[in-house]
Scaffold this motif. Sequence first.
Motif, short mmCIF file in Angstrom:
data_model
loop_
_atom_site.label_atom_id
_atom_site.label_comp_id
_atom_site.label_asym_id
_atom_site.label_seq_id
_atom_site.Cartn_x
_atom_site.Cartn_y
_atom_site.Cartn_z
N SER A 279 5.34 5.11 59.13
CA SER A 279 4.60 6.26 59.65
C SER A 279 5.47 6.94 60.71
O SER A 279 5.71 6.36 61.77
CB SER A 279 3.27 5.81 60.28
OG SER A 279 2.72 6.84 61.09
N LYS A 282 3.27 7.63 63.98
CA LYS A 282 3.15 6.48 64.86
C LYS A 282 4.47 6.16 65.54
O LYS A 282 4.51 5.76 66.71
CB LYS A 282 2.64 5.27 64.08
CG LYS A 282 1.20 5.38 63.63
CD LYS A 282 0.78 4.18 62.79
CE LYS A 282 -0.65 4.34 62.28
NZ LYS A 282 -1.04 3.23 61.38
N ILE A 319 0.76 4.36 54.50
CA ILE A 319 -0.51 3.63 54.39
C ILE A 319 -1.62 4.59 53.96
O ILE A 319 -2.44 4.26 53.11
CB ILE A 319 -0.85 2.95 55.72
CG1 ILE A 319 0.21 1.87 56.03
CG2 ILE A 319 -2.24 2.32 55.67
CD1 ILE A 319 0.02 1.20 57.36
N GLN A 343 3.43 -2.48 64.86
CA GLN A 343 2.03 -2.41 64.46
C GLN A 343 1.86 -1.75 63.10
O GLN A 343 0.94 -2.10 62.34
CB GLN A 343 1.21 -1.65 65.52
CG GLN A 343 -0.29 -1.69 65.28
CD GLN A 343 -0.83 -3.11 65.27
OE1 GLN A 343 -0.54 -3.90 66.15
NE2 GLN A 343 -1.64 -3.45 64.26
N ALA A 344 2.72 -0.80 62.76
CA ALA A 344 2.60 -0.15 61.46
C ALA A 344 2.83 -1.15 60.33
O ALA A 344 2.14 -1.11 59.30
CB ALA A 344 3.60 1.00 61.35
N ARG A 346 2.29 -4.39 60.59
CA ARG A 346 1.09 -5.25 60.60
C ARG A 346 -0.06 -4.57 59.86
O ARG A 346 -0.80 -5.22 59.11
CB ARG A 346 0.68 -5.53 62.04
CG ARG A 346 1.66 -6.39 62.82
CD ARG A 346 1.31 -6.40 64.30
NE ARG A 346 2.23 -7.20 65.11
CZ ARG A 346 2.33 -7.11 66.43
NH1 ARG A 346 1.55 -6.25 67.10
NH2 ARG A 346 3.19 -7.86 67.08
N ASP A 347 -0.20 -3.26 60.09
CA ASP A 347 -1.28 -2.53 59.42
C ASP A 347 -1.13 -2.55 57.91
O ASP A 347 -2.12 -2.71 57.18
CB ASP A 347 -1.32 -1.08 59.92
CG ASP A 347 -1.76 -0.96 61.37
OD1 ASP A 347 -2.32 -1.93 61.91
OD2 ASP A 347 -1.51 0.10 61.98
N GLU A 350 -2.16 -5.95 56.68
CA GLU A 350 -3.61 -6.15 56.76
C GLU A 350 -4.35 -5.37 55.69
O GLU A 350 -5.41 -5.80 55.23
CB GLU A 350 -4.09 -5.75 58.15
CG GLU A 350 -3.65 -6.71 59.25
CD GLU A 350 -3.92 -6.16 60.64
OE1 GLU A 350 -4.50 -5.05 60.73
OE2 GLU A 350 -3.56 -6.82 61.63
N GLN A 351 -3.81 -4.22 55.31
CA GLN A 351 -4.51 -3.37 54.35
C GLN A 351 -3.95 -3.48 52.93
O GLN A 351 -4.36 -2.74 52.04
CB GLN A 351 -4.44 -1.91 54.82
CG GLN A 351 -5.11 -1.68 56.16
CD GLN A 351 -5.16 -0.21 56.54
OE1 GLN A 351 -5.49 0.64 55.73
NE2 GLN A 351 -4.81 0.08 57.79
#
Length: 397
Positions: A279, A282, A319, A343-344, A346-347, A350-351
């Motif tokens: 991203s 981000k 994402i 964090q991107a 991780r996201d 998670e998704q």
Amino acid sequence: MENTSVRIDPPAAPARPRRTGRRIVAAVVATLVVLTLGAGGVGWYYSGELLVPYSGEPQFRDLVLATSTATVTLEDSENSRQPGTFTLVWPGGATRVGEVVRRSGEQVERKLIGAGTVTAGTKVRFDNDVFDGDPKRALGLDFTEVPIASELGPMPAWLVRPETSADTGVWVVQVHGRGASRDETLRMIPAIRKLGYTNLSVTYRNDKGAPISPDGLYHLGDTEWRDAEAAVRFAVQNGARKVVLFGYSMGGAIIGQLLARSELAWNVAAVVLDAPVLSWKKTLDWQAGERGLPKFLTPIATTVSSWRSGIDFDRLELIERPPAAKPPTLVIHGSADGTVPVQASRDLAEQSRRLAWPVQYEEVPGADHVAAWNLNPAGYEQMISAFLTRLPGLRPS
């Protein structure tokens, strides 16, 4: 006739408020103009930092305090204290340094494991790329410099083949990050070759030796994916049975767009991403925070960047807009990354189930941007080898 005078008092309120109102409106407009011009100026500067290929001299921010035959002592800094193996570069020279031996006061002492000699008082910089040159000079491996035919002209690439008896027909296309070079891919070539895979370390527009983009700007993956697509086409045309894409930092954004927009995406059997830009919004928010800038400047910077280059930033949100082709993907990201937000990644992990995207996520504690290999080369290579050899069609025979 009686003379009657009539007193007519001037209206008390209307005139002054109207003048005050005009002054307030004028002040607000002036302030908005100044803010807009100021923010626009910052946005233009920030977009230049983002889009204009760097052509200046490298900066040497760390200071050597003392040296011996076995160690080098540096002024304490975020760079000098980071764990792992790195190249220490100074004007006219370079050497390799290893783990921190001792840290006391304002000094950091590290193992000296390279051949170069650096003297006290020298300003240096730390480089993740512990190898430089080409596969022969850096690693002692034979290679061929091949031109990849792209829409802008030939893009040079290093072709390193495995031992003939071990050739699996699998090609790994390595895509370096923004502002980096093919040197970034040298670290993984021996491990790729050991698996029986062919390595293709590619360049893309605006790289040294490659054609310049029509506007002379980076497009953050929005056009560079076509150059990576040309490399996949070259691999397929030259005998690749399976293709693995391996991207670092912006190389991850380039690979993401290839998966989303190329008809050759279905030839990709697996993907490895190291500290990928998933991203840009981000990432820009993160970098603004790191520079002490307010986050409201990010939309301004992206708007200016879009105007200058035609980049569609919404399309680059992997994402929110996942690619149609979603091969098994290994994402590696350092927890201490100060350039691209962890964090991107991780996201995405998670998704991944919601996205129907088979993602294996490995976070490396303490690793900075694209420095997971530097922290633990053997562990990094084993992680990638284990991921790839579990997949059908990628196992060594």
